[in-house]
Design an enzyme around this catalytic site. Structure first.
Site, short mmCIF file in Angstrom:
data_model
loop_
_atom_site.label_atom_id
_atom_site.label_comp_id
_atom_site.label_asym_id
_atom_site.label_seq_id
_atom_site.Cartn_x
_atom_site.Cartn_y
_atom_site.Cartn_z
N ASN A 1 93.31 96.58 -23.14
CA ASN A 1 92.41 96.10 -24.20
C ASN A 1 92.16 97.23 -25.21
O ASN A 1 92.05 98.40 -24.83
CB ASN A 1 91.11 95.53 -23.64
N CYS B 1 89.99 85.72 -20.56
CA CYS B 1 89.03 84.99 -21.40
C CYS B 1 89.68 83.70 -21.92
O CYS B 1 90.90 83.50 -21.81
CB CYS B 1 88.56 85.86 -22.56
N GLU C 1 89.65 98.00 -28.33
CA GLU C 1 88.43 97.52 -29.00
C GLU C 1 88.31 98.06 -30.42
O GLU C 1 89.07 98.94 -30.86
CB GLU C 1 87.21 97.90 -28.16
N GLU D 1 95.77 91.20 -21.95
CA GLU D 1 96.81 90.18 -21.75
C GLU D 1 97.55 89.92 -23.05
O GLU D 1 98.78 89.80 -23.08
CB GLU D 1 96.18 88.85 -21.28
N CYS E 1 92.53 91.77 -26.32
CA CYS E 1 92.50 91.83 -24.86
C CYS E 1 93.83 92.36 -24.32
O CYS E 1 94.87 92.26 -24.98
CB CYS E 1 92.27 90.44 -24.28
N CYS F 1 92.57 84.18 -24.40
CA CYS F 1 93.81 84.63 -23.75
C CYS F 1 94.47 83.47 -23.00
O CYS F 1 95.70 83.36 -22.98
CB CYS F 1 93.55 85.80 -22.82
N1 THU Z 1 88.99 91.73 -22.00
C1 THU Z 1 90.31 91.75 -21.74
O1 THU Z 1 91.03 92.68 -22.11
N2 THU Z 1 90.84 90.69 -21.08
C2 THU Z 1 90.13 89.63 -20.65
O2 THU Z 1 90.69 88.66 -20.20
C3 THU Z 1 88.67 89.66 -20.70
C4 THU Z 1 88.09 90.64 -21.65
C5 THU Z 1 88.41 92.86 -22.70
C6 THU Z 1 87.98 92.60 -24.10
C7 THU Z 1 86.92 93.67 -24.30
O3 THU Z 1 87.60 94.86 -24.68
C8 THU Z 1 86.34 93.89 -22.91
O4 THU Z 1 87.27 93.31 -22.01
C9 THU Z 1 84.97 93.26 -22.71
O5 THU Z 1 84.98 91.94 -23.12
#
Ligand code: THU
Length: 132
Positions: A40, A85, A42, A53, A51, A88
């Site tokens: 991920n 999420c 940000e 994935e 994210c 994704c």
């Molecule tokens: N996140 C992911 O990378 N994958 C997911 O399926 C759930 C959320 C990340 C996004 C963000 O950087 C952090 O987790 C908190 O939401």
């Protein structure tokens, strides 16, 4: 599975998550045996976060791979086994086969294995648009 786990763990450690401090790593096993990782990433403008994935899947597609080349996706986070999420999940149903394996795991190596189609029942896809 062990190799895929180790690769995802590397990606997990590469996570750029200064805001949530929630690290996620993802690894894709391809039919030619190669593994592609993503984490991920940000942004101070939170909605621009990508994210793990999606990072991994977009990278695989950028390398020329397509859904039929993707055998498995493993996702790792700390806490309960990583749970993709909603956004994704929609990307997974577009870029992976419905029967492809998704392995959700964590730092304790607890594992939950699902198929893409099980993550998003009644999914919307290109078929609804008569495109594919
Ligand atoms: N996140 C992911 O990378 N994958 C997911 O399926 C759930 C959320 C990340 C996004 C963000 O950087 C952090 O987790 C908190 O939401």
């Amino acid at each position: 599975m062990e190799k895929l786990y180790e690769e995802a763990l590397k990606a997990y450690h590469n996570s750029y998550s200064p805001y949530s401090r929630y690290k996620v790593g993802a690894s894709i096993l391809l039919s030619d045996g190669k593994i592609i990782n993503g984490c991920n990433v940000e942004n101070a403008s939170y909605g621009l976060t990508n994210c793990a994935e999606r990072t991994a899947l977009f990278y695989a597609f950028s390398q020329g791979y397509r859904k039929e080349d993707i055998k498995k996706l493993l996702v790792i986070a700390d806490g309960r086994p990583a749970s993709p999420c909603g956004a994704c999940r929609q990307v997974l149903v577009e870029l992976m086969n419905p029967d492809a394996e998704v392995i959700l795991t964590n730092l304790n190596k607890e594992v939950k294995i699902l198929k893409v189609k099980e993550l998003l029942p009644y999914y919307f896809s290109g078929e609804d648009l008569n495109e594919l």
